[in-house]
Design a protein around this motif. Structure first.
Motif, short mmCIF file in Angstrom:
data_model
loop_
_atom_site.label_atom_id
_atom_site.label_comp_id
_atom_site.label_asym_id
_atom_site.label_seq_id
_atom_site.Cartn_x
_atom_site.Cartn_y
_atom_site.Cartn_z
N ALA A 1 0.85 -1.20 0.00
CA ALA A 1 0.00 0.00 0.00
C ALA A 1 0.88 1.25 0.00
CB ALA A 1 -0.92 0.00 1.22
N VAL A 2 2.02 1.17 0.71
CA VAL A 2 2.95 2.31 0.75
C VAL A 2 3.66 2.45 -0.60
CG1 VAL A 2 5.06 3.18 1.83
CG2 VAL A 2 3.28 2.17 3.25
N THR A 3 4.09 1.33 -1.18
CA THR A 3 4.84 1.42 -2.44
C THR A 3 3.96 1.96 -3.58
OG1 THR A 3 4.40 -0.89 -2.95
CG2 THR A 3 6.49 -0.41 -1.86
N THR A 4 2.69 1.59 -3.58
CA THR A 4 1.82 2.09 -4.66
C THR A 4 1.59 3.59 -4.49
OG1 THR A 4 -0.16 1.62 -5.94
CG2 THR A 4 -0.46 1.59 -3.62
N LEU A 5 1.55 4.03 -3.23
CA LEU A 5 1.39 5.47 -2.97
C LEU A 5 2.64 6.24 -3.38
CD1 LEU A 5 -0.93 7.05 -1.77
CD2 LEU A 5 0.16 6.90 0.45
N LEU A 6 3.80 5.64 -3.11
CA LEU A 6 5.05 6.31 -3.48
C LEU A 6 5.23 6.33 -5.00
CD1 LEU A 6 7.43 5.06 -0.65
CD2 LEU A 6 6.30 7.27 -0.86
N THR B 1 6.91 10.97 2.05
CA THR B 1 7.41 9.59 2.13
C THR B 1 7.53 9.17 3.60
OG1 THR B 1 8.66 9.98 0.11
CG2 THR B 1 9.30 8.07 1.42
N ARG B 2 8.05 10.08 4.43
CA ARG B 2 8.19 9.76 5.87
C ARG B 2 6.82 9.46 6.47
NH1 ARG B 2 12.23 13.47 5.83
NH2 ARG B 2 10.87 15.20 6.39
N ARG B 3 5.84 10.28 6.11
CA ARG B 3 4.49 10.08 6.66
C ARG B 3 3.93 8.72 6.25
NH1 ARG B 3 -0.36 14.07 5.22
NH2 ARG B 3 -0.87 12.40 3.77
N CYS B 4 4.16 8.34 5.00
CA CYS B 4 3.69 7.02 4.53
C CYS B 4 4.32 5.90 5.37
CB CYS B 4 4.07 6.81 3.06
SG CYS B 4 3.14 7.80 1.92
N PHE B 5 5.62 6.04 5.64
CA PHE B 5 6.29 4.98 6.41
C PHE B 5 5.86 5.00 7.88
CE2 PHE B 5 9.01 4.53 2.67
CZ PHE B 5 9.09 3.14 2.62
N TYR B 6 5.56 6.18 8.42
CA TYR B 6 5.03 6.23 9.80
C TYR B 6 3.72 5.44 9.88
CZ TYR B 6 8.34 10.02 10.92
OH TYR B 6 9.46 10.76 11.13
N VAL B 7 2.85 5.67 8.88
CA VAL B 7 1.57 4.95 8.87
C VAL B 7 1.83 3.45 8.74
CG1 VAL B 7 -0.59 4.59 7.58
CG2 VAL B 7 0.28 6.90 7.91
N PHE B 8 2.78 3.09 7.87
CA PHE B 8 3.11 1.66 7.69
C PHE B 8 3.57 1.05 9.02
CE2 PHE B 8 6.68 -1.32 6.79
CZ PHE B 8 5.92 -2.39 6.36
N PHE B 9 4.48 1.75 9.71
CA PHE B 9 4.98 1.19 10.98
C PHE B 9 3.87 1.14 12.04
CE2 PHE B 9 9.20 2.47 9.21
CZ PHE B 9 9.68 1.17 9.10
N PHE C 1 -4.95 8.35 5.96
CA PHE C 1 -3.69 8.91 5.44
C PHE C 1 -3.27 8.34 4.09
CE2 PHE C 1 -3.48 9.54 10.05
CZ PHE C 1 -3.36 10.92 10.06
N LEU C 2 -3.44 7.03 3.89
CA LEU C 2 -2.99 6.47 2.61
C LEU C 2 -4.01 6.69 1.50
CD1 LEU C 2 -1.21 3.15 3.69
CD2 LEU C 2 -0.33 5.47 3.63
#
Lengths: 285, 105
Positions: free
Chosen positions: A73-78, B13-21, B62-63
């Protein structure tokens, strides 16, 4: 003919048409999965004492798949963000990674399915049970010639050429149980000791694997995860198209292409959302 | 998020990874709760579902950018939520909608 509002937002809705279309589609998807979730609730609450299967699924595999899908989900957003800042190389990398993660998810799911189809339960004539993975089965033909199938079961009879083989015995690598409750709802933390148990055909009243027809749990498990897996498959096909041949649009209409990536990303996040609920209800509760 | 600029990419990008974690931590908590010695299965299941709902909210907010989405989309989602709650609510209610057993005369 030019398609209106493929890039610019429509003044009355505030969003471009494809995005609104995707949100409406996702709204219908919520109701589709909502129907299945409510069916799950009814089946589970209405299941007679001791018949609802718990602890059958491998929590480790479910957890790994949750992490994989969350990361995708993160990679598709990036990938979409890379399009927004006009970095086509990064887009290719992140979207390629999304495809890879989706394939790993499907691979693990297939392994889990395969495991259920090789997991058998025998109800013996005396009312007791033998549960475990198939180690082998023995068949015999009219002339007394034996035929052994390793790690397989081919039904009560099967024909090969002109010979008809009849089941003689089945060997499971598992354990014996007096009641169904011992199998379906083992005490927490209790692990059954597994060993090879051979059951002669004459003692078998019923035999079957943990496929969709086994019980209501496996039926709803295969229905829900199967539908979800179809969504993953559909999503990965679309993403792969945008990663491959569909990416030509980047060179002529980059804004429209970016919107396509955003819309496919919305669908992908929805698939992740569904799994976020499927994992706990099927694996953990 | 229609106006993402190259200068915002790092923080985005940092925000995306915060949500992921955060989702990973939520998943770990769900697994821990399922293996915990909480004797009441109702409490354990409720706890797991609450954590799942938090995870889902993080992903949606967020995503999927619901937090910055246009009003029209939010109205569509509000109607979806109402129908979804009604669907689950009616199913749950139906469990208690059992016909009364009348003794034969």
């Amino acid at each position: 003919m030019e398609i209106p509002y493929a890039v610019k937002p429509r003044p009355d809705t505030g969003v471009y048409n494809a995005k609104l279309g995707m949100w409406l589609f996702l709204a219908s998807e919520v109701m589709l999965f909502g129907g299945l979730f409510s069916a799950y609730i009814l089946l589970r609450v209405g299941a007679p004492e001791g018949t609802w299967t718990q602890g059958l699924l491998d929590i480790r595999l479910g957890t790994i798949n949750t992490v994989i899908l969350a990361f995708s989900a993160v990679t598709t957003l990036l990938a979409w963000a890379a399009c927004k800042v006009r970095d086509f190389g990064k887009f290719k990398m992140w979207h390629g990674l999304t495809i890879l993660l989706a394939l790993v998810f499907l691979g693990i799911k297939s392994y889990e399915y395969r495991d259920k189809f090789s997991h058998f339960q025998i109800r013996k004539a005396d009312g007791t049970y033998v549960d475990g993975h198939i180690a082998g089965s023995k068949y015999v033909d009219a002339a007394g010639q034996e035929r052994e199938i390793h790690h397989g079961f081919r039904g009560k009879t099967f024909t090969e050429g002109e010979k008809e083989f009849t089941l003689a015995s089945v060997t499971l690598n598992g354990y014996e149980a007096e009641t169904l409750k011992e199998i379906n709802q083992p005490e927490r933390g209790h692990k059954h000791e597994h060993k090879d148990i051979t059951v002669p055909a004459a003692e078998i009243k019923k035999i079957g694997n943990y496929g969709p027809a086994h019980n209501t749990f496996t039926a709803i498990y295969f229905t829900m995860t199967g539908l979800h897996a179809l969504h993953i498959l559909g999503g990965v096909l679309v993403i792969a198209y945008f990663w491959g041949p569909g990416s030509k649009m980047w060179h002529t209409e980059p804004d429209r292409f970016t919107n396509r990536i955003e819309v496919s990303g919305l669908f992908w996040h929805f698939v992740d959302l569904v799994w976020i609920f499927l994992f706990p209800i099927l694996y953990l509760t | 998020m229609d106006d993402l600029k190259p200068s915002d990419l790092g923080s985005y990008t940092r925000r995306c990874f915060y949500v992921f974690f955060a989702v990973i931590c939520g998943t770990a908590l769900m697994v821990a709760a399922s293996l915990s010695p909480i004797s009441s299965s109702g409490l354990r299941i409720s706890l797991i579902l609450v954590i799942a709902a938090v995870n889902a909210t993080l992903v949606a907010t967020f995503l999927m950018h619901i937090v910055t989405e246009k009003r029209f989309v939010l109205v569509v989602l509000a109607f979806t939520a109402i129908f979804f709650v009604a669907l689950i609510g009616l199913s749950s209610y139906a469990q208690h909608d059992v016909p009364a057993i009348v003794a034969p005369r």
